[in-house]
Design a protein around this motif. Structure first.
Motif, PDB file in Angstrom:
ATOM      1  N   VAL A  60      -6.932  77.338  70.260  1.00 43.73           N
ATOM      2  CA  VAL A  60      -8.274  76.763  70.098  1.00 43.73           C
ATOM      3  C   VAL A  60      -8.320  75.933  68.819  1.00 43.73           C
ATOM      4  N   ILE A  89     -14.820  75.558  67.365  1.00 41.14           N
ATOM      5  CA  ILE A  89     -13.938  76.736  67.434  1.00 41.14           C
ATOM      6  C   ILE A  89     -14.721  77.947  67.920  1.00 41.14           C
ATOM      7  N   ILE A  90     -15.872  78.192  67.336  1.00 42.40           N
ATOM      8  CA  ILE A  90     -16.688  79.351  67.721  1.00 42.40           C
ATOM      9  C   ILE A  90     -17.150  79.239  69.168  1.00 42.40           C
ATOM     10  N   ARG A  99     -14.253  79.677  71.734  1.00 42.84           N
ATOM     11  CA  ARG A  99     -13.843  81.093  71.834  1.00 42.84           C
ATOM     12  C   ARG A  99     -14.857  81.889  72.647  1.00 42.84           C
ATOM     13  N   LEU A 100     -16.136  81.686  72.378  1.00 40.40           N
ATOM     14  CA  LEU A 100     -17.180  82.390  73.132  1.00 40.40           C
ATOM     15  C   LEU A 100     -17.154  81.998  74.610  1.00 40.40           C
ATOM     16  N   GLN A 146      -6.083  80.657  75.714  1.00 46.51           N
ATOM     17  CA  GLN A 146      -7.156  80.355  74.772  1.00 46.51           C
ATOM     18  C   GLN A 146      -7.064  81.231  73.530  1.00 46.51           C
ATOM     19  N   SER A 147      -5.853  81.419  73.029  1.00 45.39           N
ATOM     20  CA  SER A 147      -5.692  82.186  71.797  1.00 45.39           C
ATOM     21  C   SER A 147      -6.372  81.434  70.659  1.00 45.39           C
ATOM     22  N   MET A 148      -6.657  82.137  69.606  1.00 48.42           N
ATOM     23  CA  MET A 148      -7.312  81.502  68.453  1.00 48.42           C
ATOM     24  C   MET A 148      -6.466  80.338  67.935  1.00 48.42           C
ATOM     25  N   LEU A 183      -5.732  74.367  76.186  1.00 51.53           N
ATOM     26  CA  LEU A 183      -6.567  75.527  76.547  1.00 51.53           C
ATOM     27  C   LEU A 183      -6.486  75.962  78.004  1.00 51.53           C
ATOM     28  N   SER A 222     -14.635  80.751  76.391  1.00 53.72           N
ATOM     29  CA  SER A 222     -13.433  81.206  77.098  1.00 53.72           C
ATOM     30  C   SER A 222     -13.521  82.687  77.446  1.00 53.72           C
ATOM     31  N   LYS A 223     -14.178  83.456  76.624  1.00 51.05           N
ATOM     32  CA  LYS A 223     -14.369  84.883  76.919  1.00 51.05           C
ATOM     33  C   LYS A 223     -15.431  85.094  77.988  1.00 51.05           C
TER      34      LYS A 223
END
Length: 170
Positions: free
Chosen positions: A104, A151-152, A155-156, A99-101, A95, A158-159
């Protein structure tokens, strides 16, 4: 590959993340002798995103060690600290740059299926002299719960993190 500067800001960040990891792990997790569900992975992921694999491993390992020393839940077992260090390394390797899906999912899969499910189950089996396969059944439930949560949340996170701040540290 760019080396991290061990400046005051980075060292303070490591200390804060280690402290947060201890608090989340010891006080805000659902724990039993063979299962643990919580959000203590979050400061490790922040270290992985902002600082890299080694620093994420340090946050995870020192968080585990300090937590075990200050707030013991049972006997200390160094295998769990090793797994924590490897968890940070894996998050950092997958990561730190992207941090692409896909990345992750790969990071969470390696951590949950290899390190948590296999390695930590082995440590529990060794510590408590319990059959590995019987422990595995219960621990599969833990992984099934944690995989989508991680995963959720990753992703949150990293954004949400400001990547300009990352440039100031690295």
């Amino acid at each position: 590959m760019q080396k991290m500067k061990w400046n005051t800001e980075a060292i303070v960040l490591l200390g804060v993340l280690i402290s947060i990891e201890v608090v989340l792990s010891r006080f805000f997790s659902i724990s039993a002798w063979n299962i643990k569900i919580g959000f203590s992975f979050l400061p490790v992921v922040v270290a992985a995103l902002l600082l890299g694999p080694l620093q994420a491993g340090i946050v995870a390992a020192l968080g585990d060690l300090i937590g075990a020393l200050l707030f013991p839940v049972g006997a200390y077992f160094p295998g769990f600290t090793l797994t924590a260090f490897l968890t940070g390394i894996v998050f950092g390797l997958f990561l730190h740059k992207s941090q692409s899906m896909t990345r992750v999912i790969e990071a969470v899969a390696v951590n949950q299926l290899v390190l948590s499910l296999l390695l930590n189950t082995l440590w529990i089996s060794v510590m408590y002299h319990s059959p590995f396969s019987a422990l595995m059944v219960v621990r599969i439930v833990q992984c099934a719960i944690l995989i989508p949560i991680q995963i959720i949340m990753i992703r949150l996170m990293s954004k949400a993190l400001n990547h300009d701040w990352k440039k100031a540290i690295v």
